[in-house]
Design an enzyme around this catalytic site. Structure first.
Site, PDB file in Angstrom:
ATOM      1  N   HIS A  17     -42.491  -2.390  18.737  1.00 56.68           N
ATOM      2  CA  HIS A  17     -43.798  -2.817  18.219  1.00 56.68           C
ATOM      3  C   HIS A  17     -44.904  -1.915  18.769  1.00 56.68           C
ATOM      4  O   HIS A  17     -45.779  -1.477  18.031  1.00 56.68           O
ATOM      5  CB  HIS A  17     -44.118  -4.251  18.658  1.00 56.68           C
ATOM      6  CG  HIS A  17     -43.243  -5.320  18.068  1.00 56.68           C
ATOM      7  ND1 HIS A  17     -42.691  -6.329  18.813  1.00 56.68           N
ATOM      8  CD2 HIS A  17     -42.835  -5.547  16.791  1.00 56.68           C
ATOM      9  CE1 HIS A  17     -41.992  -7.141  18.036  1.00 56.68           C
ATOM     10  NE2 HIS A  17     -42.052  -6.684  16.803  1.00 56.68           N
ATOM     11  N   LYS A  41     -41.106 -21.645  12.308  1.00 54.61           N
ATOM     12  CA  LYS A  41     -40.252 -21.045  13.341  1.00 54.61           C
ATOM     13  C   LYS A  41     -40.571 -21.714  14.676  1.00 54.61           C
ATOM     14  O   LYS A  41     -41.686 -22.161  14.896  1.00 54.61           O
ATOM     15  CB  LYS A  41     -40.545 -19.551  13.464  1.00 54.61           C
ATOM     16  CG  LYS A  41     -39.967 -18.716  12.330  1.00 54.61           C
ATOM     17  CD  LYS A  41     -40.111 -17.242  12.662  1.00 54.61           C
ATOM     18  CE  LYS A  41     -39.684 -16.350  11.518  1.00 54.61           C
ATOM     19  NZ  LYS A  41     -39.968 -14.936  11.802  1.00 54.61           N
ATOM     20  N   ARG A  90     -37.114  -0.334  10.634  1.00 51.25           N
ATOM     21  CA  ARG A  90     -36.119   0.096  11.617  1.00 51.25           C
ATOM     22  C   ARG A  90     -34.905   0.711  10.954  1.00 51.25           C
ATOM     23  O   ARG A  90     -34.425   1.757  11.340  1.00 51.25           O
ATOM     24  CB  ARG A  90     -35.655  -1.101  12.449  1.00 51.25           C
ATOM     25  CG  ARG A  90     -36.601  -1.478  13.522  1.00 51.25           C
ATOM     26  CD  ARG A  90     -36.288  -2.828  14.056  1.00 51.25           C
ATOM     27  NE  ARG A  90     -36.598  -3.854  13.068  1.00 51.25           N
ATOM     28  CZ  ARG A  90     -36.625  -5.140  13.312  1.00 51.25           C
ATOM     29  NH1 ARG A  90     -36.316  -5.589  14.486  1.00 51.25           N
ATOM     30  NH2 ARG A  90     -36.945  -6.001  12.366  1.00 51.25           N
ATOM     31  N   SER A 128     -37.103  -8.494  18.762  1.00 45.78           N
ATOM     32  CA  SER A 128     -37.464  -9.583  19.677  1.00 45.78           C
ATOM     33  C   SER A 128     -36.259 -10.505  19.894  1.00 45.78           C
ATOM     34  O   SER A 128     -36.043 -11.012  20.995  1.00 45.78           O
ATOM     35  CB  SER A 128     -38.635 -10.384  19.105  1.00 45.78           C
ATOM     36  OG  SER A 128     -39.754  -9.554  18.946  1.00 45.78           O
TER      37      SER A 128
HETATM   38  P1  ADP Z   1     -41.727 -10.636  11.573  1.00 45.02           P
HETATM   39  O1  ADP Z   1     -41.333 -12.063  11.869  1.00 45.02           O
HETATM   40  O2  ADP Z   1     -42.950 -10.488  10.739  1.00 45.02           O
HETATM   41  O3  ADP Z   1     -40.599  -9.755  11.116  1.00 45.02           O
HETATM   42  P2  ADP Z   1     -41.596  -9.160  14.038  1.00 45.02           P
HETATM   43  O4  ADP Z   1     -42.390  -9.383  15.272  1.00 45.02           O
HETATM   44  O5  ADP Z   1     -40.114  -9.300  14.164  1.00 45.02           O
HETATM   45  O6  ADP Z   1     -42.218 -10.136  12.999  1.00 45.02           O
HETATM   46  O7  ADP Z   1     -41.887  -7.728  13.454  1.00 45.02           O
HETATM   47  C1  ADP Z   1     -43.188  -7.317  13.071  1.00 45.02           C
HETATM   48  C2  ADP Z   1     -43.104  -5.954  12.418  1.00 45.02           C
HETATM   49  O8  ADP Z   1     -42.651  -4.999  13.370  1.00 45.02           O
HETATM   50  C3  ADP Z   1     -42.136  -5.838  11.251  1.00 45.02           C
HETATM   51  O9  ADP Z   1     -42.687  -4.945  10.308  1.00 45.02           O
HETATM   52  C4  ADP Z   1     -40.900  -5.243  11.847  1.00 45.02           C
HETATM   53  O10 ADP Z   1     -40.139  -4.522  10.908  1.00 45.02           O
HETATM   54  C5  ADP Z   1     -41.525  -4.324  12.871  1.00 45.02           C
HETATM   55  N1  ADP Z   1     -40.612  -4.053  13.982  1.00 45.02           N
HETATM   56  C6  ADP Z   1     -39.911  -4.947  14.708  1.00 45.02           C
HETATM   57  N2  ADP Z   1     -39.178  -4.318  15.665  1.00 45.02           N
HETATM   58  C7  ADP Z   1     -39.425  -3.004  15.519  1.00 45.02           C
HETATM   59  C8  ADP Z   1     -38.945  -1.818  16.176  1.00 45.02           C
HETATM   60  N3  ADP Z   1     -38.043  -1.878  17.142  1.00 45.02           N
HETATM   61  N4  ADP Z   1     -39.427  -0.633  15.748  1.00 45.02           N
HETATM   62  C9  ADP Z   1     -40.318  -0.583  14.741  1.00 45.02           C
HETATM   63  N5  ADP Z   1     -40.782  -1.637  14.071  1.00 45.02           N
HETATM   64  C10 ADP Z   1     -40.347  -2.830  14.445  1.00 45.02           C
END
Ligand code: ADP
Length: 168
Positions: A17, A41, A90, A128
């Site tokens: 992130h 969630k 990703r 996460s």
């Molecule tokens: P959501 O529930 O909206 O998917 P996340 O917190 O899991 O929330 O992810 C938010 C954004 O960050 C999404 O666009 C996701 O694809 C991106 N993201 C999550 N992990 C990574 C990572 N390791 N590298 C790049 N982008 C990521």
């Protein structure tokens, strides 16, 4: 003024992130990280804790702001007077859902475009969910989350585990 919103759950924020936040904030004038307060969630961290963690790890980036929101991302984008959504990609597995979301959002509001940034290869496998799973079993998460987040994750997980035990 080019303003963008990077929405997500950030439960907790990972190095993946942060990589997206650093790169996106270099492209736009202002980046608003939107922490989703999603009732469906059950997150590990409360929305206020997630906002605090993001504020702490982005303190070095002056054009980043962190806020919570609930409801549709496009509405939050409008409320922020922004014109872009930022999302991270990703792997190909993210693509189908993200494409669908981007098209849906654009059909709701044609003025809101989605910018996709591909993750740095070294962060591609981090999520996460994986962080929480590894931490739950006592594994080392220091490669996955920013340094100041590590102990907060272990602390929260042990707090929850104790809560569960005392309920039994
Ligand atoms: P959501 O529930 O909206 O998917 P996340 O917190 O899991 O929330 O992810 C938010 C954004 O960050 C999404 O666009 C996701 O694809 C991106 N993201 C999550 N992990 C990574 C990572 N390791 N590298 C790049 N982008 C990521």
């Amino acid at each position: 003024m080019k303003r963008a919103v990077y929405p997500g759950s950030f439960d907790p924020v990972t190095k993946g992130h942060l990589d997206i936040i650093e790169r996106a904030s270099a492209i736009v004038d202002e980046l608003i990280v939107g922490v989703l307060n999603n009732n469906e969630k059950t997150p590990l961290f409360s929305v206020d804790e997630r906002v605090k963690m993001l504020k702490d790890v982005t303190v070095h980036i002056p054009n980043v702001r962190v806020e919570s929101f609930s409801g549709l991302s496009v509405e939050f984008v409008k409320k922020c007077d922004a014109s872009f959504l930022v999302r991270g990609l990703r792997a190909v597995t993210d693509f189908e859902y993200e494409l669908q979301m981007a098209q849906t959002n654009r059909s709701i509001d044609k003025d809101v475009d989605t910018l996709f940034l591909t993750t740095g290869l070294k962060y591609a496998y981090i999520s996460s969910t994986i962080v929480k799973e590894v931490a739950f079993y006592g594994g080392d998460i220091s490669g996955f989350v920013p340094e100041t987040i590590v102990d907060r994750v272990y602390g929260k997980i042990s707090q929850k585990a104790k809560g569960k035990t005392s309920e039994v």
